[in-house]
Design an enzyme around this catalytic site. Structure first.
Site, PDB file in Angstrom:
ATOM      1  N   LYS A 113       1.059  31.186  -1.505  1.00 13.20           N
ATOM      2  CA  LYS A 113       0.983  32.066  -2.668  1.00 13.20           C
ATOM      3  C   LYS A 113       1.090  31.262  -3.973  1.00 13.20           C
ATOM      4  CE  LYS A 113       0.846  35.066   0.624  1.00 13.20           C
ATOM      5  NZ  LYS A 113       2.029  35.784   1.123  1.00 13.20           N
ATOM      6  N   ARG A 150       3.850  15.399  13.960  1.00  7.36           N
ATOM      7  CA  ARG A 150       4.569  16.663  14.179  1.00  7.36           C
ATOM      8  C   ARG A 150       6.019  16.524  13.713  1.00  7.36           C
ATOM      9  NH1 ARG A 150       6.975  17.843  18.831  1.00  7.36           N
ATOM     10  NH2 ARG A 150       5.455  16.761  20.129  1.00  7.36           N
ATOM     11  N   TYR A 185       8.550  41.667   3.102  1.00  6.12           N
ATOM     12  CA  TYR A 185       7.148  41.357   3.397  1.00  6.12           C
ATOM     13  C   TYR A 185       6.858  41.903   4.804  1.00  6.12           C
ATOM     14  CZ  TYR A 185       3.008  38.603   4.494  1.00  6.12           C
ATOM     15  OH  TYR A 185       1.748  38.230   4.867  1.00  6.12           O
ATOM     16  N   ASP A 242      13.862  34.567   0.498  1.00  3.81           N
ATOM     17  CA  ASP A 242      12.420  34.336   0.400  1.00  3.81           C
ATOM     18  C   ASP A 242      12.107  34.307  -1.101  1.00  3.81           C
ATOM     19  OD1 ASP A 242       9.660  34.609   0.140  1.00  3.81           O
ATOM     20  OD2 ASP A 242       9.455  35.886   1.908  1.00  3.81           O
TER      21      ASP A 242
HETATM   22  C1  PLP Z   1       2.700  35.976   2.263  1.00  9.96           C
HETATM   23  C2  PLP Z   1       4.163  36.106   2.337  1.00  9.96           C
HETATM   24  C3  PLP Z   1       4.864  35.651   3.456  1.00  9.96           C
HETATM   25  C4  PLP Z   1       4.178  35.072   4.684  1.00  9.96           C
HETATM   26  O1  PLP Z   1       3.531  33.884   4.348  1.00  9.96           O
HETATM   27  P1  PLP Z   1       2.224  33.300   5.139  1.00  9.96           P
HETATM   28  O2  PLP Z   1       1.968  32.026   4.425  1.00  9.96           O
HETATM   29  O3  PLP Z   1       1.148  34.319   5.001  1.00  9.96           O
HETATM   30  O4  PLP Z   1       2.640  33.127   6.546  1.00  9.96           O
HETATM   31  C5  PLP Z   1       6.248  35.782   3.446  1.00  9.96           C
HETATM   32  N1  PLP Z   1       6.888  36.312   2.395  1.00  9.96           N
HETATM   33  C6  PLP Z   1       6.246  36.764   1.297  1.00  9.96           C
HETATM   34  C7  PLP Z   1       7.021  37.345   0.170  1.00  9.96           C
HETATM   35  C8  PLP Z   1       4.861  36.675   1.234  1.00  9.96           C
HETATM   36  O5  PLP Z   1       4.221  37.136   0.149  1.00  9.96           O
END
Ligand code: PLP
Length: 399
Positions: free
Chosen positions: A216, A59, A117, A191
């Site tokens: 992603k 962890r 998001y 992000d």
């Molecule tokens: C999918 C996504 C998230 C969240 O990510 P998870 O891995 O699903 O928790 C945050 N920001 C963007 C731009 C995303 O496409």
């Protein structure tokens, strides 16, 4: 413990006396272990007190996860003299929640944009706000307004942004935003999921923290859920790591390992995502049934100039508006054969979404439309298949 001749049958089953290490593994191993053993008590004390480096408990840190986190952190500062760190988390959402909890406290506020998001907006509204961290939504493209908000509200301690952002791929000038933030002693978080460090490096523009949903494009194969926080400076690393460790939002070795496999082809994939999306966007822009195409690689996009300044390519995300209402959107989606109807993005195959009837079904029409989600809006995560197959599918569905 060393093997000896008096050891019992069941103890041989339990203990791993023979560590069959010989030569180094060519590929990153999965360290499926929750803890790490110490050679003796002094070794344990030295590791716990930080005198010696070493792993303790997965962890806290794990060699497989660290290897992948360090790799992504290196990509975010590639070509600069900056020193970065990376902490992988269980998802993109946990990267965002861990980081915001680490740098904000009760009474602080966060400034952000409306078109985030969806999960991020919900996290800010439903979790942070109820724990005493106010979240203020504004248009981050309006830098004069951002400056005046920061000037009048000294409780704002961080700005959180996405560029390019859903659904219309609007971009925010990273350099401008970090300059304003610095003036008011505010941290900046980007992000960078849509762009990846291959196409955009926010640190170059003075941003303090980067988060990714590695689920992603960084993994790219749609088979692992994970996230990462990337930052600069040891003090910041300690602050974030401690919160990650205590709220337990760590990544797991298997998903980190899958992400590492995906990362090996990041450059090949992003180049192909970008060129396929550019070709599809140009095709759509000339189609009589399409009202508008939102792709930052098109000179007609409102933010093409800022995107060209801070991105080295335009990625695989685009959206377009069909002429007609909700029925036209649904009819189009029903005709799709080759592309996949799936609510994610960044995979190798082309993914298609009709937000008005899917992800935003329960959101009132006026609020939806204020955020650019019209009845005829279609979102695509353009994959790396043969471009003709993608265009042919869209063409027959438009027919
Ligand atoms: C999918 C996504 C998230 C969240 O990510 P998870 O891995 O699903 O928790 C945050 N920001 C963007 C731009 C995303 O496409």
């Amino acid at each position: 413990m060393k093997k000896n001749t008096t050891i019992s049958f069941e103890s041989i089953c339990i203990k791993d006396f023979e560590k069959a290490y010989t030569t180094l593994p060519h590929q990153l191993p999965i360290y499926a272990t929750s803890s790490f053993e110490f050679e003796n008590i002094d070794h344990g004390i030295n590791i716990f007190t930080g005198k010696e480096s070493g792993h303790v408990y997965s962890r806290y840190a794990n060699p497989t996860i660290d290897a992948v986190a360090n790799k992504i952190a290196a990509l975010e500062v590639f070509g600069t003299s900056l020193k970065s760190w990376g902490i992988m988390t269980s998802s993109g959402m946990s990267a965002i929640s861990t980081l915001t909890l680490a740098i904000l406290k009760q009474g602080d506020a966060l400034l952000t944009q409306a078109n985030l998001y969806g999960g991020t907006t919900e996290l800010f509204q439903k979790v942070l706000k109820t724990h005493g961290i106010d979240c203020i939504f504004t248009d981050l493209q309006d830098s004069a307004q951002v400056a005046s908000i920061l000037k009048n509200n000294t409780s704002i301690k961080a700005i959180y942004l996405e560029t390019p952002a859903n659904p219309s791929m609007t971009c925010i000038d990273l350099g401008e935003m970090s300059q304003i933030a610095k003036k008011y002693q505010c941290s900046t978080i980007v992000d960078n999921t849509f762009a990846t460090p291959y196409l955009q490096q926010p640190f170059i523009h003075g941003i303090d923290y980067i988060i990714h949903s590695t689920t992603k494009f960084l993994n790219g194969h749609g088979n692992a859920t994970a996230g990462i926080i990337v930052g600069l400076g040891e003090e910041n690393r300690k602050k974030v790591w401690e919160v990650m460790k205590l709220i337990g939002t760590n990544c797991n070795p298997f998903d980190a390992w899958l992400t590492n496999n995906g990362l090996k082809t990041l450059v090949l994939r992003m180049d192909k995502h970008s060129s396929n999306a550019q070709q599809l966007a140009e095709y759509l822009e000339n189609h009589s049934k399409v009202k508008k195409v939102n792709y930052v690689g098109l000179p007609s996009h409102q933010d093409h100039k800022v995107a060209s300044q801070q991105m080295t390519g335009f990625g695989g995300m685009l959206s377009f508006e069909l002429k007609g209402g909700i029925d036209t959107g649904i009819a189009f989606m029903n005709k799709i054969k080759f592309c996949t109807l799936a609510p994610t993005l960044g995979d190798t195959d082309t993914l298609i979404l009709h937000p008005a009837s899917m992800s935003h079904l329960n959101i009132p029409k006026d609020i939806r439309e204020a955020n650019g989600i019209t009845d005829g809006l279609i979102r695509l995560s353009v994959g790396i298949e043969g471009i003709d197959d993608i265009i042919n599918d869209i063409e027959q569905a438009l027919g």
